[in-house]
Enzyme design. Structure first.
Site, PDB file in Angstrom:
ATOM      1  N   ARG A 292      -2.718   9.645  10.839  1.00  0.00           N
ATOM      2  CA  ARG A 292      -3.595   8.495  11.008  1.00  0.00           C
ATOM      3  C   ARG A 292      -4.959   8.948  11.483  1.00  0.00           C
ATOM      4  O   ARG A 292      -5.049   9.756  12.409  1.00  0.00           O
ATOM      5  CB  ARG A 292      -2.957   7.572  12.053  1.00  0.00           C
TER       6      ARG A 292
ATOM      7  N   GLU B  87       0.853  -1.202   0.000  1.00  0.00           N
ATOM      8  CA  GLU B  87       0.000   0.000   0.000  1.00  0.00           C
ATOM      9  C   GLU B  87       0.877   1.236   0.000  1.00  0.00           C
ATOM     10  O   GLU B  87       1.979   1.205   0.552  1.00  0.00           O
ATOM     11  CB  GLU B  87      -0.874   0.039   1.273  1.00  0.00           C
TER      12      GLU B  87
ATOM     13  N   GLU C  89      -5.552   7.023   6.561  1.00  0.00           N
ATOM     14  CA  GLU C  89      -4.608   8.124   6.629  1.00  0.00           C
ATOM     15  C   GLU C  89      -5.250   9.318   5.926  1.00  0.00           C
ATOM     16  O   GLU C  89      -5.758   9.176   4.803  1.00  0.00           O
ATOM     17  CB  GLU C  89      -3.289   7.738   5.938  1.00  0.00           C
TER      18      GLU C  89
ATOM     19  N   ARG D  58      -3.955   9.047  15.977  1.00  0.00           N
ATOM     20  CA  ARG D  58      -3.191   7.879  16.425  1.00  0.00           C
ATOM     21  C   ARG D  58      -3.065   7.867  17.945  1.00  0.00           C
ATOM     22  O   ARG D  58      -3.006   6.829  18.560  1.00  0.00           O
ATOM     23  CB  ARG D  58      -1.836   7.963  15.741  1.00  0.00           C
TER      24      ARG D  58
ATOM     25  N   LYS E 235       2.276   4.542   1.408  1.00  0.00           N
ATOM     26  CA  LYS E 235       2.368   5.105   2.758  1.00  0.00           C
ATOM     27  C   LYS E 235       2.194   6.614   2.605  1.00  0.00           C
ATOM     28  O   LYS E 235       3.105   7.307   2.168  1.00  0.00           O
ATOM     29  CB  LYS E 235       3.715   4.771   3.389  1.00  0.00           C
TER      30      LYS E 235
ATOM     31  N   PHE F 256      -7.410   2.140   4.657  1.00  0.00           N
ATOM     32  CA  PHE F 256      -6.647   0.914   4.441  1.00  0.00           C
ATOM     33  C   PHE F 256      -7.074  -0.233   5.344  1.00  0.00           C
ATOM     34  O   PHE F 256      -6.553  -1.332   5.231  1.00  0.00           O
ATOM     35  CB  PHE F 256      -5.134   1.158   4.532  1.00  0.00           C
TER      36      PHE F 256
ATOM     37  N   ARG G 125       3.248  -3.548  17.568  1.00  0.00           N
ATOM     38  CA  ARG G 125       4.127  -3.398  16.417  1.00  0.00           C
ATOM     39  C   ARG G 125       4.769  -4.762  16.222  1.00  0.00           C
ATOM     40  O   ARG G 125       5.871  -5.013  16.667  1.00  0.00           O
ATOM     41  CB  ARG G 125       5.188  -2.336  16.739  1.00  0.00           C
TER      42      ARG G 125
ATOM     43  N   LYS H 227       6.902  -1.199   7.191  1.00  0.00           N
ATOM     44  CA  LYS H 227       6.961   0.011   6.384  1.00  0.00           C
ATOM     45  C   LYS H 227       8.324   0.028   5.721  1.00  0.00           C
ATOM     46  O   LYS H 227       9.314  -0.424   6.307  1.00  0.00           O
ATOM     47  CB  LYS H 227       6.733   1.255   7.243  1.00  0.00           C
TER      48      LYS H 227
HETATM   49  P1  AMP Z   1       5.696   5.759  10.986  1.00  0.00           P
HETATM   50  O1  AMP Z   1       4.983   6.959  11.581  1.00  0.00           O
HETATM   51  O2  AMP Z   1       6.844   6.082  10.129  1.00  0.00           O
HETATM   52  O3  AMP Z   1       5.963   4.686  12.033  1.00  0.00           O
HETATM   53  O4  AMP Z   1       4.633   5.082   9.996  1.00  0.00           O
HETATM   54  C1  AMP Z   1       3.400   4.598  10.434  1.00  0.00           C
HETATM   55  C2  AMP Z   1       2.316   5.544  10.028  1.00  0.00           C
HETATM   56  O5  AMP Z   1       2.168   5.590   8.611  1.00  0.00           O
HETATM   57  C3  AMP Z   1       0.932   5.100  10.477  1.00  0.00           C
HETATM   58  O6  AMP Z   1       0.672   5.421  11.816  1.00  0.00           O
HETATM   59  C4  AMP Z   1       0.019   5.854   9.537  1.00  0.00           C
HETATM   60  O7  AMP Z   1      -0.273   7.134  10.068  1.00  0.00           O
HETATM   61  C5  AMP Z   1       0.888   6.072   8.297  1.00  0.00           C
HETATM   62  N1  AMP Z   1       0.361   5.388   7.095  1.00  0.00           N
HETATM   63  C6  AMP Z   1       0.278   5.954   5.877  1.00  0.00           C
HETATM   64  N2  AMP Z   1      -0.220   5.102   4.978  1.00  0.00           N
HETATM   65  C7  AMP Z   1      -0.485   3.941   5.624  1.00  0.00           C
HETATM   66  C8  AMP Z   1      -1.010   2.673   5.222  1.00  0.00           C
HETATM   67  N3  AMP Z   1      -1.342   2.409   3.965  1.00  0.00           N
HETATM   68  N4  AMP Z   1      -1.119   1.716   6.188  1.00  0.00           N
HETATM   69  C9  AMP Z   1      -0.760   1.947   7.471  1.00  0.00           C
HETATM   70  N5  AMP Z   1      -0.265   3.129   7.903  1.00  0.00           N
HETATM   71  C10 AMP Z   1      -0.117   4.121   6.991  1.00  0.00           C
END
Ligand code: AMP
Length: 560
Positions: A253, A246, A298, A268, A248, A339, A416, A422
């Site tokens: 969130r 998907e 998102e 979040r 990102k 998503f 997690r 990611k």
């Molecule tokens: P990070 O903040 O770098 O840990 O990345 C996680 C965050 O990416 C999540 O909390 C979401 O806010 C964001 N995000 C964006 N697109 C997606 C997606 N397709 N699935 C899950 N999280 C996503």
């Protein structure tokens, strides 16, 4: 239960720095708390009087507390202000004034936990004209009945400043040991309920009460998180083949709860931001074909002129904004990419595999993108080449990277775990000059093993910006030591100064401001990427570049 007893534990928690011992102290308290007081005790120990999902605070300011102290102790406002300057916090001021008021005990009515909790609830609900005076007299009533030491904690609670270092981890451990229930079960229950008070009550009745908890609409749950994988191929290999890829999105969130026309949006951190996003509410009403739903998504900003996505920092102001909401809806529009789906028409989907949940996402989200809500861009594949191409498309469209998710995985609130990853590009590396080093210890005594790194300053001099001690193999250390030894210009104990000659490419977690280094910055966790024999010290990265990267990293802001 007397409030005084709670205060005894508060003082212990405050004085104790070991998290283990804090959890023990708290477990002792919980196991002697009567069931009907478990919730207030848990909330008050974490500095609040409501559970986190309610998003409510006591809302009392310094001015109110000062007036309450004046009313309760008979001191003058000037005296209180002078003492505040001396003591640094209003809690200590009240304790001091009560201690010195000799006849105080004559008037005191022993405070109970229930009474303090109820009074604070009443205070939090006071609103409108006359509420200021009512707040002052309620806080004053608590202070005048408090023992001197209790007053300190009452005031800190009122101000939202009761910081005893009791975080979620300590609370989880304390509940687990007070009622002999499994830690993981406690943590999972809290991910769904988002209320350790309620978790404690259920735990006190036995572990079975904590399993199979039902999702509830308008009670946000902790979102599932994904660890980082270094490469698309690694993520695909670990997430199962095929996996779901998907985009990102670089927004924030949004967990959206819907029941008929009623819609609420949570971040979040589970803050309620419905008020700030009437446009998302409308989009959900129009674009989600379900009576009841909990959506994971998102929300990302778009440039109204070009329709292109913009980075999170461009729209971050919308989240906390309390006024001009309609104007911001026009100038900083957003769209929501769904998503996941956690609840649908009376049924929890948490245990369903992602593949099936996602099918339902596709069913409930309308195909009309003008609704402002759409299904997140996705691809199911087992082919690494296709996966890499998808990643490249995401980057080309200005996104942060991609998510790679296991199609069989259930939704694990608040965890997690390796059920998805990611993938995003590394932070930019820096080419830095080694200007000093330390001789190693133990096995590394004969090697230089920690290296001071510098950037090129505005006048061409070298300004240190951190020390690198990781990322180097034995052969790197041998190589660096041999190369650098002739460059030693001075030695002091284990420290050596070096002629600025060698350039290294360095990765790091982030750049911080720091008074320790002459550049004014310090790299966090710098690690060697490679030795750059091809670069001269004067061509290394400059202080200006460091500043630019720092500013960029800063302006991204922390996500809600
Ligand atoms: P990070 O903040 O770098 O840990 O990345 C996680 C965050 O990416 C999540 O909390 C979401 O806010 C964001 N995000 C964006 N697109 C997606 C997606 N397709 N699935 C899950 N999280 C996503």
């Amino acid at each position: 239960m007397r409030y005084h007893e709670l205060v005894g534990v508060f003082a212990g928690l405050e004085a104790e720095s070991s998290t283990l011992k804090k959890a023990d102290l708290l477990a002792g308290l919980l196991s002697r708390t009567p069931p009907d007081l478990l919730k207030p005790v848990v909330y008050m120990t974490t500095g609040n009087i409501f559970p986190p999902w309610m998003n409510r605070e006591i809302n009392v300011g310094d001015k109110t507390v000062i007036s309450a102290i004046v009313m309760a102790t008979g001191a003058t406002k000037i005296q209180v202000q002078n003492l505040l300057r001396e003591q640094g916090d209003l809690g200590s001021v009240a304790t001091l004034l009560l201690t010195s008021r000799a006849q105080h005990t004559l008037f005191r009515q022993e405070l109970t936990v229930a009474h303090v909790h109820q009074t604070f609830q009443k205070i939090a609900g006071m609103d409108g004209s006359g509420s200021q005076d009512a707040k002052i007299s309620s806080v004053a009533e608590l202070i005048s009945n408090a023992r001197p030491e209790s007053a300190r904690y009452i005031i800190r609670t009122a101000l939202g400043q009761l910081r005893m270092g009791v975080g979620d981890g300590i609370m989880r451990d304390a509940i687990s040991s007070a009622f002999t229930v499994n830690k993981e079960v406690v943590e999972k229950a809290n991910a769904v309920l988002n209320d350790y008070g309620e978790v404690a009550v259920l735990a006190s009745r036995g572990e079975s009460e904590l399993t199979d908890l039902k999702l509830r609409l308008f009670r946000p749950i902790k979102v599932m998180l994904y660890p980082k994988a270094e490469k698309v191929d690694d993520a695909l290999a670990s997430a199962g083949q095929p996996a779901q890829f998907e985009f990102k999105y670089d927004g924030f969130r949004t967990q959206i709860h819907k029941k008929g026309e009623e819609v609420r949006i949570y971040t979040r951190r589970l803050d309620d931001i419905t008020f700030q996003f009437p446009d998302v509410v409308t989009a959900v009403r129009r674009g989600i074909r379900a009576r009841e739903a909990i959506i994971d998504s998102e929300t990302i900003g778009i440039d109204p002129a070009t329709g292109r996505w913009v980075p999170f920092q461009n729209i971050s102001q919308r989240i906390r904004r309390k006024y001009d909401i309609e104007k911001l809806v026009q100038t900083l529009p957003v769209e929501t990419h769904v998503f996941d789906l956690l609840f649908l028409d009376g049924r929890s989907l948490l245990d369903m595999p992602l593949a099936e949940r996602f099918r339902r996402v596709q069913d409930v989200v309308t195909p009309d993108p003008s609704d402002g809500i759409r299904v997140a861009e996705h691809l199911v594949t087992a082919d690494p080449a296709q996966a890499r191409a998808f990643y490249q498309t995401a980057l080309d469209r200005g996104l942060e990277g991609i998510m790679v998710k296991n199609l069989q995985a259930g939704y694990k609130p608040g965890q997690r775990v390796g059920l998805g990853y990611k993938v995003k590009p590394e932070t930019e590396t820096l080419d830095l000059v080694i200007v000093g080093a330390d001789w190693g210890e133990g096995r590394r005594t004969s090697w230089l093993s920690s290296f001071e790194l510098a950037v090129v300053g505005p006048d061409g001099g070298f300004l240190p910006a951190g020390k690198m001690g990781t990322g180097m193999t034995d052969s790197d250390l041998t190589n660096l030591t041999e190369t650098l030894k002739p460059d030693i210009t001075r030695q002091h104990g284990k420290q050596v100064q070096l002629k600025p000659r060698m350039v290294v490419e360095v990765g790091y977690q982030e750049i911080q401001k720091s008074p320790t280094y002459a550049s004014g910055f310090a790299l966090r966790f710098p690690r060697l990427v490679r030795i750059r024999d091809d670069r001269k010290p004067e061509d290394a990265d400059t202080l200006d570049r460091l500043k630019t990267i720092y500013a960029k990293q800063f302006s991204r802001g922390e996500k809600p």
